[in-house]
Write an enzyme that holds these catalytic residues in place. Structure first.
Site, PDB file in Angstrom:
ATOM      1  N   GLN A  97      -6.404  -0.504   1.515  1.00 14.18           N
ATOM      2  CA  GLN A  97      -6.285  -0.195   2.873  1.00 14.18           C
ATOM      3  C   GLN A  97      -7.454   0.561   3.276  1.00 14.18           C
ATOM      4  O   GLN A  97      -7.149   1.748   2.852  1.00 14.18           O
ATOM      5  CB  GLN A  97      -4.802   0.048   2.772  1.00 14.18           C
ATOM      6  CG  GLN A  97      -4.374  -0.220   4.294  1.00 14.18           C
ATOM      7  CD  GLN A  97      -2.441  -0.059   4.052  1.00 14.18           C
ATOM      8  OE1 GLN A  97      -2.253   2.296   4.114  1.00 14.18           O
ATOM      9  NE2 GLN A  97      -1.755  -0.136   5.311  1.00 14.18           N
ATOM     10  N   ALA A 130      -0.919  -0.190  11.178  1.00 14.43           N
ATOM     11  CA  ALA A 130       0.860   0.250  11.889  1.00 14.43           C
ATOM     12  C   ALA A 130       1.273   1.624  11.979  1.00 14.43           C
ATOM     13  O   ALA A 130       0.297   2.243  11.659  1.00 14.43           O
ATOM     14  CB  ALA A 130       1.247  -0.358  11.091  1.00 14.43           C
ATOM     15  N   HIS A 131       2.449   1.376  11.435  1.00 12.64           N
ATOM     16  CA  HIS A 131       3.396   2.817  11.354  1.00 12.64           C
ATOM     17  C   HIS A 131       2.465   4.052  12.667  1.00 12.64           C
ATOM     18  O   HIS A 131       3.201   5.134  12.405  1.00 12.64           O
ATOM     19  CB  HIS A 131       3.123   3.245   9.788  1.00 12.64           C
ATOM     20  CG  HIS A 131       3.500   2.302   8.888  1.00 12.64           C
ATOM     21  ND1 HIS A 131       3.736   2.533   7.866  1.00 12.64           N
ATOM     22  CD2 HIS A 131       4.587   1.486   8.980  1.00 12.64           C
ATOM     23  CE1 HIS A 131       3.800   1.728   7.412  1.00 12.64           C
ATOM     24  NE2 HIS A 131       4.703   0.587   8.266  1.00 12.64           N
ATOM     25  N   TYR A 153      -0.797   5.114  13.552  1.00 14.70           N
ATOM     26  CA  TYR A 153      -1.471   5.587  13.029  1.00 14.70           C
ATOM     27  C   TYR A 153      -2.795   5.182  13.957  1.00 14.70           C
ATOM     28  O   TYR A 153      -2.118   4.880  14.736  1.00 14.70           O
ATOM     29  CB  TYR A 153      -2.564   5.260  11.649  1.00 14.70           C
ATOM     30  CG  TYR A 153      -1.128   6.178  10.665  1.00 14.70           C
ATOM     31  CD1 TYR A 153      -1.377   6.986  10.816  1.00 14.70           C
ATOM     32  CD2 TYR A 153      -0.375   5.712  10.105  1.00 14.70           C
ATOM     33  CE1 TYR A 153      -0.711   8.467   8.830  1.00 14.70           C
ATOM     34  CE2 TYR A 153       0.571   6.054   8.684  1.00 14.70           C
ATOM     35  CZ  TYR A 153       0.387   7.108   8.406  1.00 14.70           C
ATOM     36  OH  TYR A 153       1.176   8.222   7.534  1.00 14.70           O
ATOM     37  N   ARG A 183      -2.090  -4.732   8.916  1.00 13.24           N
ATOM     38  CA  ARG A 183      -0.438  -4.611   8.823  1.00 13.24           C
ATOM     39  C   ARG A 183      -0.657  -4.040   9.976  1.00 13.24           C
ATOM     40  O   ARG A 183      -0.652  -3.216  10.357  1.00 13.24           O
ATOM     41  CB  ARG A 183      -0.510  -3.368   7.463  1.00 13.24           C
ATOM     42  CG  ARG A 183       0.448  -3.016   7.356  1.00 13.24           C
ATOM     43  CD  ARG A 183       0.717  -2.733   6.209  1.00 13.24           C
ATOM     44  NE  ARG A 183       2.095  -2.991   5.540  1.00 13.24           N
ATOM     45  CZ  ARG A 183       2.807  -2.297   4.604  1.00 13.24           C
ATOM     46  NH1 ARG A 183       3.308  -0.504   4.410  1.00 13.24           N
ATOM     47  NH2 ARG A 183       3.960  -2.658   3.864  1.00 13.24           N
ATOM     48  N   THR A 228       0.491   5.698  -0.945  1.00 14.31           N
ATOM     49  CA  THR A 228      -0.467   7.305  -0.934  1.00 14.31           C
ATOM     50  C   THR A 228       0.293   7.170  -1.671  1.00 14.31           C
ATOM     51  O   THR A 228       1.936   7.683  -1.260  1.00 14.31           O
ATOM     52  CB  THR A 228      -0.071   7.704   0.234  1.00 14.31           C
ATOM     53  OG1 THR A 228      -0.302   6.707   1.717  1.00 14.31           O
ATOM     54  CG2 THR A 228      -0.614   8.944   0.689  1.00 14.31           C
ATOM     55  N   HIS A 262      -5.792  -0.833   8.268  1.00 18.82           N
ATOM     56  CA  HIS A 262      -3.738   0.093   8.496  1.00 18.82           C
ATOM     57  C   HIS A 262      -3.745  -0.181  10.027  1.00 18.82           C
ATOM     58  O   HIS A 262      -4.629   0.605  10.396  1.00 18.82           O
ATOM     59  CB  HIS A 262      -3.554   0.914   7.459  1.00 18.82           C
ATOM     60  CG  HIS A 262      -2.394   1.628   7.895  1.00 18.82           C
ATOM     61  ND1 HIS A 262      -1.344   1.194   8.077  1.00 18.82           N
ATOM     62  CD2 HIS A 262      -1.897   2.157   6.896  1.00 18.82           C
ATOM     63  CE1 HIS A 262      -0.095   1.771   8.030  1.00 18.82           C
ATOM     64  NE2 HIS A 262      -0.787   2.806   7.341  1.00 18.82           N
ATOM     65  N   PRO A 298       0.658  -0.474   0.090  1.00 17.69           N
ATOM     66  CA  PRO A 298       0.340   0.255   0.312  1.00 17.69           C
ATOM     67  C   PRO A 298       1.095   1.333   0.068  1.00 17.69           C
ATOM     68  O   PRO A 298       1.782   1.798   0.976  1.00 17.69           O
ATOM     69  CB  PRO A 298      -1.070  -0.401   1.343  1.00 17.69           C
ATOM     70  CG  PRO A 298      -0.100  -0.921   2.793  1.00 17.69           C
ATOM     71  CD  PRO A 298       0.529  -1.575   0.928  1.00 17.69           C
TER      72      PRO A 298
HETATM   73  C1  FNR Z   1       4.748   3.703   2.052  1.00 20.93           C
HETATM   74  N1  FNR Z   1       4.064   2.835   2.407  1.00 20.93           N
HETATM   75  C2  FNR Z   1       3.073   2.685   2.783  1.00 20.93           C
HETATM   76  N2  FNR Z   1       2.276   1.816   4.114  1.00 20.93           N
HETATM   77  C3  FNR Z   1       1.002   1.958   4.563  1.00 20.93           C
HETATM   78  O1  FNR Z   1       1.087   0.768   4.946  1.00 20.93           O
HETATM   79  N3  FNR Z   1       0.247   2.756   4.004  1.00 20.93           N
HETATM   80  C4  FNR Z   1       0.441   3.506   3.267  1.00 20.93           C
HETATM   81  O2  FNR Z   1      -0.710   4.296   2.785  1.00 20.93           O
HETATM   82  C5  FNR Z   1       1.669   3.837   3.193  1.00 20.93           C
HETATM   83  N4  FNR Z   1       2.455   4.710   1.669  1.00 20.93           N
HETATM   84  C6  FNR Z   1       3.315   4.784   1.637  1.00 20.93           C
HETATM   85  C7  FNR Z   1       3.701   5.831   0.325  1.00 20.93           C
HETATM   86  C8  FNR Z   1       5.042   5.878   0.081  1.00 20.93           C
HETATM   87  C9  FNR Z   1       4.948   7.352  -1.512  1.00 20.93           C
HETATM   88  C10 FNR Z   1       5.959   4.824   0.101  1.00 20.93           C
HETATM   89  C11 FNR Z   1       7.229   4.622  -0.457  1.00 20.93           C
HETATM   90  C12 FNR Z   1       5.815   3.825   1.420  1.00 20.93           C
HETATM   91  C13 FNR Z   1       4.949   1.944   3.565  1.00 20.93           C
HETATM   92  C14 FNR Z   1       4.422   0.948   2.339  1.00 20.93           C
HETATM   93  O3  FNR Z   1       4.322  -0.526   1.876  1.00 20.93           O
HETATM   94  C15 FNR Z   1       6.103  -0.184   1.862  1.00 20.93           C
HETATM   95  O4  FNR Z   1       6.105  -0.620   3.515  1.00 20.93           O
HETATM   96  C16 FNR Z   1       7.208   0.179   2.472  1.00 20.93           C
HETATM   97  O5  FNR Z   1       7.950   1.659   0.929  1.00 20.93           O
HETATM   98  C17 FNR Z   1       9.186  -0.284   1.985  1.00 20.93           C
HETATM   99  O6  FNR Z   1       8.480  -1.416   1.282  1.00 20.93           O
HETATM  100  P1  FNR Z   1       9.605  -1.542  -0.117  1.00 20.93           P
HETATM  101  O7  FNR Z   1       9.583   0.518  -0.560  1.00 20.93           O
HETATM  102  O8  FNR Z   1      11.250  -1.122   0.477  1.00 20.93           O
HETATM  103  O9  FNR Z   1       9.403  -2.635  -0.877  1.00 20.93           O
END
Ligand code: FNR
Length: 377
Positions: A105, A182-183, A185, A234, A30, A180, A28
């Protein structure tokens, strides 16, 4: 490595009723190309290209659940409202026509919206965000109180919004949903002890007590979408507020969290980490491996596949360089540590990533750079 070893990535897999043509998942991400929350033709084409490029399962960018407090950006797509849902139906149809599967997501930013939600209806509080204890918990600063803690009414309404969004996804023909959690939020703000100081049933000293809101949401989502609708969740150890933060310090703690979530109805855990090869709890098994082992459910790994720099290094401005880490990835997949592999930046860079990796054309892969975020190619 030889073809046989790499071919494991391209083996079909069935998880319940979810039939995937291979192990490759679009992570996912954004993008913010949906003005007023409506995904248009550019978004349809963007996902269709990844499906045509051979991705087995697309998890869409985070989409707003139907509550006034969910959003902090009007260009990120809604998962509610007639127009936005009609746009999403066209996305799902296009992806299906290209032979891939897709799940939205479902996202709520929690305390990450400073000036109120762009989705706020007339009369809704414009300067309030919803979170467990009214705080974000930024790294290096004292945890600051921004808002009043979420009331029971807030929690009930937001929980209902996740479930309604899942019902919409099911109705539109999506192949499941990803919650979602994770992270850092909303749901992760409840999980994390630094941001959840509640002393009611949504707080507590243990991780599983703080997971109460998510457990209730998943149970209700499962009840209303039936036994077979795939629910992915996630989760991550790290928070964007604190990259070194950890949800679970031990396997026991992690198991006490993912076990009940699995019982509540989570079918697949998507375990977000920055580099897939990094082991957890001092072992050589990563967090997706541990979660699979502890929950008994399939898991998705993610993090820097075919890239040397992780996501944070990229956002810090480092230039990305390709990595030949597919061999290591397939070794762990073959060992059974996880079932699916999500690809993030590399799939923004190259919609044909899966197809090129399949035919060992790694040297043809386009490499991600930050400028690529300026368009929706
Ligand atoms: C993300 N990531 C992310 N994760 C998520 O759970 N929801 C989201 O909306 C987003 N948005 C998002 C935007 C952009 C531009 C990036 C680069 C990343 C995290 C993404 O899903 C992923 O976990 C990470 O990018 C790590 O994977 P890669 O890039 O190392 O293959």
């Amino acid at each position: 490595m030889n073809n046989d070893t790499r071919s494991i990535l391209f083996e079909p897999v069935n998880i319940g009723k979810l039939e995937l043509s291979n192990r490759i998942v679009m992570a996912p991400m954004t993008r913010g190309f949906s003005p007023n929350g409506i995904p248009g033709q550019n978004v349809i084409d963007y996902y269709r290209r990844r499906a045509e490029g051979g991705v087995g399962l697309i998890i869409t960018e985070g989409t707003w659940i139907p509550h006034w407090s969910s959003s902090n950006n009007p260009n990120v797509p809604d998962f509610f409202g007639d127009e936005a849902l009609a746009g999403w139906k066209r996305v799902a149809d296009a992806v299906h026509a290209a032979g891939s599967k897709i799940m939205p997501q479902l996202w709520h930013v929690g305390q990450f919206g400073s000036a109120g939600s762009p989705n706020a209806p007339e009369g809704a509080p414009k300067t309030r965000q919803i979170g467990p204890s009214g705080m974000i918990g930024e790294l290096g600063t004292p945890v600051e109180m921004l808002d009043v803690p979420a009331t029971q009414k807030d929690i009930d309404e937001v929980s209902e919004a996740y479930v309604v969004a899942a019902e919409s996804a099911q109705h539109l023909g999506f192949d499941g949903v990803e919650i979602h959690a994770a992270h850092g939020y909303l749901l992760d703000q409840f999980f994390w002890s630094a941001t959840n100081l509640r002393d009611d049933k949504y707080g507590g000293a243990t991780l599983v007590e703080r997971a109460r809101i998510a457990l209730d949401i998943v149970r209700e989502m499962r009840r209303r979408t039936g036994p077979e609708f795939p629910i992915v969740m996630r989760i991550s150890q790290w928070k964007q507020q604190d990259y070194a933060a950890r949800l679970a310090e031990t396997p026991e703690e992690l198991g006490s969290f993912v076990g009940p979530l699995a019982d509540a109805g989570v079918d697949i855990f998507h375990c977000s980490q920055r580099r897939f090869w990094e082991g957890e709890f001092g072992t050589d098994m990563n967090v997706a491996g541990w979660v699979k082992k502890l929950s008994g459910k399939p898991s998705i790994t993610v993090g820097s596949v075919t890239l040397q720099q992780d996501m944070l290094e990229t956002f810090a401005g480092e230039r990305n360089v390709s990595s030949s880490n597919i061999g290591k990835l397939c070794e762990l997949l073959a060992r059974g540590d996880f079932d699916l592999v999500a690809i993030g930046r590399a799939l923004i860079a190259d919609s044909e990533w899966a197809e090129k990796v399949h035919r060992h054309a790694d040297s043809e892969l386009k490499i991600f750079s930050l400028e690529m975020l300026g368009g929706l190619e």
